[in-house]
Design an enzyme around this catalytic site. Structure first.
Site, PDB file in Angstrom:
ATOM      1  N   ARG A 149      47.827  35.140  45.485  1.00 30.93           N
ATOM      2  CA  ARG A 149      47.144  35.475  44.311  1.00 30.93           C
ATOM      3  C   ARG A 149      46.937  34.531  43.309  1.00 30.93           C
ATOM      4  O   ARG A 149      45.857  34.105  42.900  1.00 30.93           O
ATOM      5  CB  ARG A 149      47.669  36.665  44.017  1.00 30.93           C
ATOM      6  CG  ARG A 149      46.861  37.555  42.606  1.00 30.93           C
ATOM      7  CD  ARG A 149      47.421  38.751  42.224  1.00 30.93           C
ATOM      8  NE  ARG A 149      48.086  39.607  43.013  1.00 30.93           N
ATOM      9  CZ  ARG A 149      48.820  40.734  42.799  1.00 30.93           C
ATOM     10  NH1 ARG A 149      49.061  40.850  41.388  1.00 30.93           N
ATOM     11  NH2 ARG A 149      49.335  41.548  43.517  1.00 30.93           N
ATOM     12  N   HIS A 195      38.696  40.886  50.713  1.00 32.55           N
ATOM     13  CA  HIS A 195      39.285  40.875  49.917  1.00 32.55           C
ATOM     14  C   HIS A 195      39.571  42.704  49.273  1.00 32.55           C
ATOM     15  O   HIS A 195      38.769  43.100  48.736  1.00 32.55           O
ATOM     16  CB  HIS A 195      38.727  40.230  48.750  1.00 32.55           C
ATOM     17  CG  HIS A 195      39.723  39.790  47.483  1.00 32.55           C
ATOM     18  ND1 HIS A 195      40.787  39.037  47.683  1.00 32.55           N
ATOM     19  CD2 HIS A 195      39.886  40.103  46.087  1.00 32.55           C
ATOM     20  CE1 HIS A 195      41.631  38.962  46.630  1.00 32.55           C
ATOM     21  NE2 HIS A 195      40.990  39.618  45.576  1.00 32.55           N
ATOM     22  N   TYR A 251      23.118  44.311  37.851  1.00 33.59           N
ATOM     23  CA  TYR A 251      22.024  43.880  37.097  1.00 33.59           C
ATOM     24  C   TYR A 251      22.067  42.235  37.304  1.00 33.59           C
ATOM     25  O   TYR A 251      20.958  41.566  36.830  1.00 33.59           O
ATOM     26  CB  TYR A 251      22.280  44.039  35.679  1.00 33.59           C
ATOM     27  CG  TYR A 251      22.237  45.583  35.095  1.00 33.59           C
ATOM     28  CD1 TYR A 251      21.267  46.168  35.671  1.00 33.59           C
ATOM     29  CD2 TYR A 251      23.339  46.158  34.443  1.00 33.59           C
ATOM     30  CE1 TYR A 251      21.162  47.742  35.068  1.00 33.59           C
ATOM     31  CE2 TYR A 251      23.159  47.314  34.283  1.00 33.59           C
ATOM     32  CZ  TYR A 251      22.261  48.315  34.775  1.00 33.59           C
ATOM     33  OH  TYR A 251      22.039  49.526  34.192  1.00 33.59           O
TER      34      TYR A 251
END
Length: 751
Positions: free
Chosen positions: A37, A83, A127
């Site tokens: 991570r 993931h 968007y």
């Protein structure tokens, strides 16, 4: 009779000590966080989430120049295949890769609102659209040619790369920030061309140390520019050890206006600083009156940063104004360096610059060898197939006859022409339309070209020197792509020494200059009143305490306190408590020993001369500037040993000294008999049989000696009238003139 219920046998219980259980689980969690991570891999400079985003985009064929795809599609694919974490976490990571103010060399090319330097959020992923940049393409180059190892993804349905081929020095070029468990990493961005130059030197001289590489890697290169004001030694130390920090300042220039007015325009702010928060902070400090030199601040930014700072008046020194801002705001920011990375993808380690680049170069070589072996296998397979094609071309009629007549044409072909299984399979899979094209020359030309290529590959695989030469060529190409003359490769952060300013002037710049009255009580409690207050009769004091003395000063003034231990202490008026309440004990602001007490407190004006004297009657002249100490411990000026103590300090204005003892004997003598020193015991001013010195004053012989009696009436005596008291230093003196106060004091303090 009902059945008797038999209780079940209790399951076996294992006792596990809590500490062991916790250690085991916490270690597993820590390792997972460190490896999967928070820490970047030294080879491709990526954390798993970034690597998965780029690989996911590769599978979606989002190469530079292709059409953009919705970010939602990319995030969904990455989450579903590689993931299995929050979609917002993946999108946030992808956004950072696209922001040209967060990444020095963006890996994602974003279309739509991807946030801004003000700290505004990007648009939702439905968007925005994205594709890869050339930098990302370089990182992935060779992934389809067995350049790196793959591992099964989280559900075993597909595969993901353990590391990317990394043909770009991404770890240092883009930097990384991460907090794991028990360790953290913080790598600022650097200039890719400089890193490539250093890497090429490292290929030539593999044992080169980090310090030698600083010839090329001057320091960090932030996407937001700025000026790094660290010393070369500090930078060298940071890169050698892998730990340190960089002081980065905003870039500013002075713009002249009409009639001598001017403003400061900030065009670049430090890395990771949000512009809107920075301006809010400056406005907040103005409200708190902590920036007295600043008149106004406004944001005139459009595409580029433009913060306009107006001074309080045109007479302000712009450099001093900026220094006050650098000290209190994020216009100067400290950016840490902690080169804590995963070596070989497994071992977390803090490395220096040389080892960092070494890891990248070793990885490039490993990728080169893997790709060469892959290409070699491909060529060998193709050569085998071409050999079969050539046989088929030369015996085309017989081949067709076998295929048409035999039930199992493959073994028949292999037996008839001594073909391998691969060659027979290739001939059988050949399309009819290829027969026209199967020209002998074409086959022979391809065969020859491939054999030449194979020869080259074998030469590379056989020689380490050849491998490093190839890696050098690869690094050289990257250097040319991001050279100093390219818009992306041009260095943005410059280096400079922090300008040296007078510390006192800077301190003063932080305080608004206002008149105050300093009030000291009999028991040594101090406070300040706003303005110059003449009438102090209404002041309240603690029980058993009363007004000691008061004097006028300004908030920017420095005070000097002379104590019975012969030390001078410095105090800032700005740091003293205000007029509400009874103030604070003076000892809170200085380290005054318990047995010592204040003798005098006055404003430090600088350049004056004082006569200091002890109870035993020894003293000397000292310059005011030699009395100023910078620490709370004060500055020893008059050397005294208990029970002797410092008794008086008076300003030297004149040429004659008058001294009076506790025995009420006065002596007048010329000032030039007393030496001027910076520190010492001094010389004897007056001789006493018993008792000691009471007071001393310096006056001008022409004007004569003046004193005040207990009622505040002023008396004076000319030198003629003082004839019988005149003598030389260290005489005993005689009883004072009529009307001299019983207090044995001349009543003259320091202004």
């Amino acid at each position: 009779m009902g059945k008797r219920l038999i209780p079940p046998e209790p399951a076996e219980i294992h006792e596990v000590p809590l500490r062991e259980a916790l250690e085991e689980r916490y270690l597993a969690y820590a390792l997972s966080t460190i490896m999967h991570r928070a820490l970047p891999d030294a080879r491709d400079g990526l954390k798993p989430v970034h690597r998965r985003i780029l690989y996911g985009m590769r599978l979606l064929r989002l190469d530079p120049g292709t059409a953009f795809k919705k970010s939602a599609k990319i995030v969904g694919d990455v989450m579903g295949s590689f993931h299995p974490h929050g979609d917002q976490a993946i999108y946030d990571a992808m956004v950072r890769l696209a922001q040209d103010f967060s990444s020095r060399y963006p890996l994602v090319d974003g279309q739509g609102n991807f946030g801004n330097i003000d700290g505004d959020n990007p648009a939702a992923y439905r968007y925005t659209e994205a594709r890869m940049t050339d930098v990302a393409r370089l990182l992935l180059e060779g992934i389809d040619e067995d350049g790196v190892e793959f591992r099964p993804n989280y559900d075993g349905q597909s595969k993901e790369p353990i590391v990317l081929p990394g043909g770009f020095p991404n770890l240092l070029a883009n930097g990384a920030q991460g907090i794991a468990v028990g360790m953290a990493t913080s790598i600022p961005p650097h200039n890719a061309a400089e890193l490539c130059d250093a890497a090429l030197h490292l290929i030539e001289k593999p044992d080169a140390k980090s310090k030698a590489l600083l010839k090329w890697v001057k320091g960090p290169d932030f996407p937001t520019g700025g000026i790094c004001v660290d010393s070369k030694q500090a930078i060298a130390e940071a890169y050698t050890t892998g730990r340190g920090s960089f002081r980065v300042r905003a870039r500013w220039e002075q713009e002249e206006g009409a009639r001598g007015t001017w403003v400061v325009v900030v065009t670049e702010i430090p890395f990771l600083v949000q512009k809107s928060r920075l301006i809010e902070k400056i406005a907040e400090l103005q409200d708190q009156k902590k920036l007295p030199l600043v008149g106004d601040v406004r944001d005139e930014s459009a595409e580029d940063v433009r913060i306009v700072i107006e001074p309080k008046s045109k007479n302000v020194d712009p450099a001093l104004m900026m220094e006050s801002l650098f000290r209190l705001t994020e216009l100067e920011n400290k950016i840490p360096l902690n080169l804590n990375v995963l070596i070989k993808g497994r071992i977390p380690k803090v490395v220096g610059l040389a080892e960092c680049l070494r890891e990248w170069l070793d990885h490039l070589r490993d990728v080169l060898i893997r790709r060469s072996n892959y290409r070699k296998a491909q060529i060998e397979h193709r050569l085998e197939v071409l050999g079969g094609f050539l046989i088929a071309y030369l015996n085309i009629d017989k081949v067709i006859k076998i295929i048409r007549t035999e039930d199992e044409p493959k073994p028949a072909l292999m037996k008839a022409f001594k073909l391998t299984e691969v060659q027979a399979e290739a001939i059988l899979n050949m399309r009819l339309r290829s027969l026209r094209k199967l020209e002998e020359m074409e086959i022979r030309t391809e065969d020859k070209n491939l054999r030449n290529e194979l020869k080259g590959i074998n030469a590379v695989l056989a020689s380490e020197a050849e491998q490093w030469k190839k890696v050098g060529e690869q690094v050289g190409k990257v250097r040319d792509m991001f050279g100093p003359k390219t818009p992306l490769g041009k260095r943005r952060t410059t280096f400079a020494d922090a300008p040296e300013h007078d510390l006192a002037a800077i301190e003063e710049a932080f305080v608004e200059r206002e008149p105050v009255t300093v009030v000291v009580s009999d028991k040594g409690w101090i406070r300040t009143m706003k303005g110059h207050v003449e009438d102090l009769s209404g002041l309240a004091f603690k029980q058993d305490d009363r007004l000691g003395f008061a004097f006028f000063a300004e908030t920017t003034s420095k005070l000097l306190l002379f104590a019975t231990n012969g030390k001078f202490y410095s105090l800032d008026v700005a740091k003293l408590p205000g007029g509400r309440g009874h103030g604070e004990p003076i000892r809170l602001f200085i380290d005054l020993e318990q047995e010592a007490a204040p003798v005098a407190l006055f404003v430090n004006k600088g350049g004056r001369k004082f006569l200091v004297a002890s109870h035993e009657g020894q003293g000397f002249v000292v310059n005011e500037d030699d009395c100023v100490g910078t620490t709370k411990k004060g500055k020893q000026v008059l050397n005294v040993d208990m029970p002797n103590e410092a008794r008086t300090v008076t300003e030297v204005v004149g040429d004659t000294v008058a001294v009076i003892g506790e025995n009420r004997k006065m002596l007048v003598f010329p000032l030039d008999q007393i030496p001027e020193m910076a520190r010492g015991r001094g010389v004897r001013l007056q001789k006493y049989k018993d008792g000691g010195l009471s007071d001393v004053v310096v006056f001008d012989a022409k004007a004569g000696l003046t004193w005040k009696d207990s009622a505040g009436r002023e008396f004076s005596a000319t030198m003629k009238e003082l004839a019988e008291w005149q003598g030389t230093r260290a005489d005993a003196g005689r009883l004072p003139p009529k009307g001299f106060p019983k207090s044995n004091k001349f009543g003259r303090g320091i202004e």
